[in-house]
Design a protein around this motif. Structure first.
Motif, PDB file in Angstrom:
ATOM      1  N   TRP A   1      39.569  37.773  21.144  1.00 47.08           N
ATOM      2  CA  TRP A   1      39.085  38.620  20.056  1.00 47.08           C
ATOM      3  C   TRP A   1      40.191  39.608  19.725  1.00 47.08           C
ATOM      4  CZ3 TRP A   1      35.858  43.521  21.119  1.00 47.08           C
ATOM      5  CH2 TRP A   1      35.710  44.260  19.944  1.00 47.08           C
TER       6      TRP A   1
ATOM      7  N   ALA B   1      32.023  25.838  13.080  1.00 47.26           N
ATOM      8  CA  ALA B   1      32.429  27.009  13.866  1.00 47.26           C
ATOM      9  C   ALA B   1      33.536  26.635  14.837  1.00 47.26           C
ATOM     10  CB  ALA B   1      31.238  27.579  14.621  1.00 47.26           C
TER      11      ALA B   1
ATOM     12  N   ARG C   1      36.994  26.702  13.447  1.00 47.73           N
ATOM     13  CA  ARG C   1      37.601  28.028  13.196  1.00 47.73           C
ATOM     14  C   ARG C   1      38.514  28.456  14.331  1.00 47.73           C
ATOM     15  NH1 ARG C   1      33.203  32.081  10.880  1.00 47.73           N
ATOM     16  NH2 ARG C   1      35.049  33.103  10.083  1.00 47.73           N
TER      17      ARG C   1
ATOM     18  N   TRP D   1      39.609  34.918  17.335  1.00 50.03           N
ATOM     19  CA  TRP D   1      38.702  35.531  16.371  1.00 50.03           C
ATOM     20  C   TRP D   1      39.268  36.881  15.957  1.00 50.03           C
ATOM     21  CZ3 TRP D   1      33.230  34.805  18.969  1.00 50.03           C
ATOM     22  CH2 TRP D   1      32.973  33.434  19.120  1.00 50.03           C
TER      23      TRP D   1
ATOM     24  N   ILE E   1      38.480  39.922  14.253  1.00 53.28           N
ATOM     25  CA  ILE E   1      37.307  40.673  13.805  1.00 53.28           C
ATOM     26  C   ILE E   1      37.612  42.152  14.035  1.00 53.28           C
ATOM     27  CG2 ILE E   1      34.833  41.071  14.108  1.00 53.28           C
ATOM     28  CD1 ILE E   1      34.698  38.185  15.266  1.00 53.28           C
TER      29      ILE E   1
ATOM     30  N   ARG F   1      29.414  35.843  15.162  1.00 50.70           N
ATOM     31  CA  ARG F   1      30.159  34.582  15.168  1.00 50.70           C
ATOM     32  C   ARG F   1      29.621  33.645  16.257  1.00 50.70           C
ATOM     33  NH1 ARG F   1      36.249  33.975  14.055  1.00 50.70           N
ATOM     34  NH2 ARG F   1      35.594  35.305  12.340  1.00 50.70           N
TER      35      ARG F   1
END
Length: 185
Positions: free
Chosen positions: A67, A101, A104, A108, A110, A130
């Protein structure tokens, strides 16, 4: 989906408590369920500490999702500031991820959201959103360290069921307020 335990615990006790919580959660997850554990790697006693060491041998670590938070934390002259955390994805054998998903990827991006409340480790609603959106619609999401309710807010936004547990009353009040707000689309 879990995050952290009380911040005032000694480091050794924190690890013991987290391992016990993870073991309890893993035992309770149904055969088609999964554990998503958000934790940042740390420097402890001058060395890199791997959060995957919290997982017991029977917990299946399928992969680490990175993340990217978009803002640096732990700024120090002794190393590089961290702008990411890990989401350890631990599915049971029957768990499936939506193919769109999956496409992707496991990085991530974010950004951290700005909040009007004090919390030592908030994460944006987009992070659990997500994970929840990629998972089968049936089932129940449990956040045993819900903080201010990001996971519960994400579940509500997607029309999913969720339960949150939090020891700090002030965070429960914030979560209740966030959940009372309607979704605007």
């Amino acid at each position: 989906y879990g995050a952290a335990a009380p911040d005032d615990l000694p480091w050794d006790q924190y690890q013991v408590d987290m391992r016990a919580a993870i073991a309890t959660l893993w035992a309770a997850i149904r055969p088609a369920g999964a554990l998503y554990l958000n934790h940042k790697p740390r420097v402890w006693m001058g060395r890199f500490w791997n959060p995957a060491t919290l997982l017991l041998d029977d917990v299946t670590l399928r992969q680490i999702i990175v993340w990217v938070r978009g803002q640096a934390i732990d700024i120090s002259e002794r190393g590089y500031a961290t702008n990411y955390e890990w989401v350890m994805f631990c599915p049971k054998a029957g768990f499936t991820v939506d193919l769109s998903a999956s496409a992707r990827g496991d990085v991530w991006i974010i950004p951290q959201e700005r909040y009007d409340f004090e919390h030592p480790a908030p994460f944006p609603v987009g992070l659990p959103l997500r994970a929840i959106a990629a998972s089968p619609a049936a089932g129940l999401w449990l956040d045993p360290y819900m903080g201010t309710g990001s996971t519960l807010r994400a579940a509500k936004d997607l029309g999913r069921k969720a339960i949150g547990i939090e020891i700090e009353e002030r965070y429960c009040e914030i979560a209740a307020k966030r959940l009372s707000q309607e979704v605007l689309l």
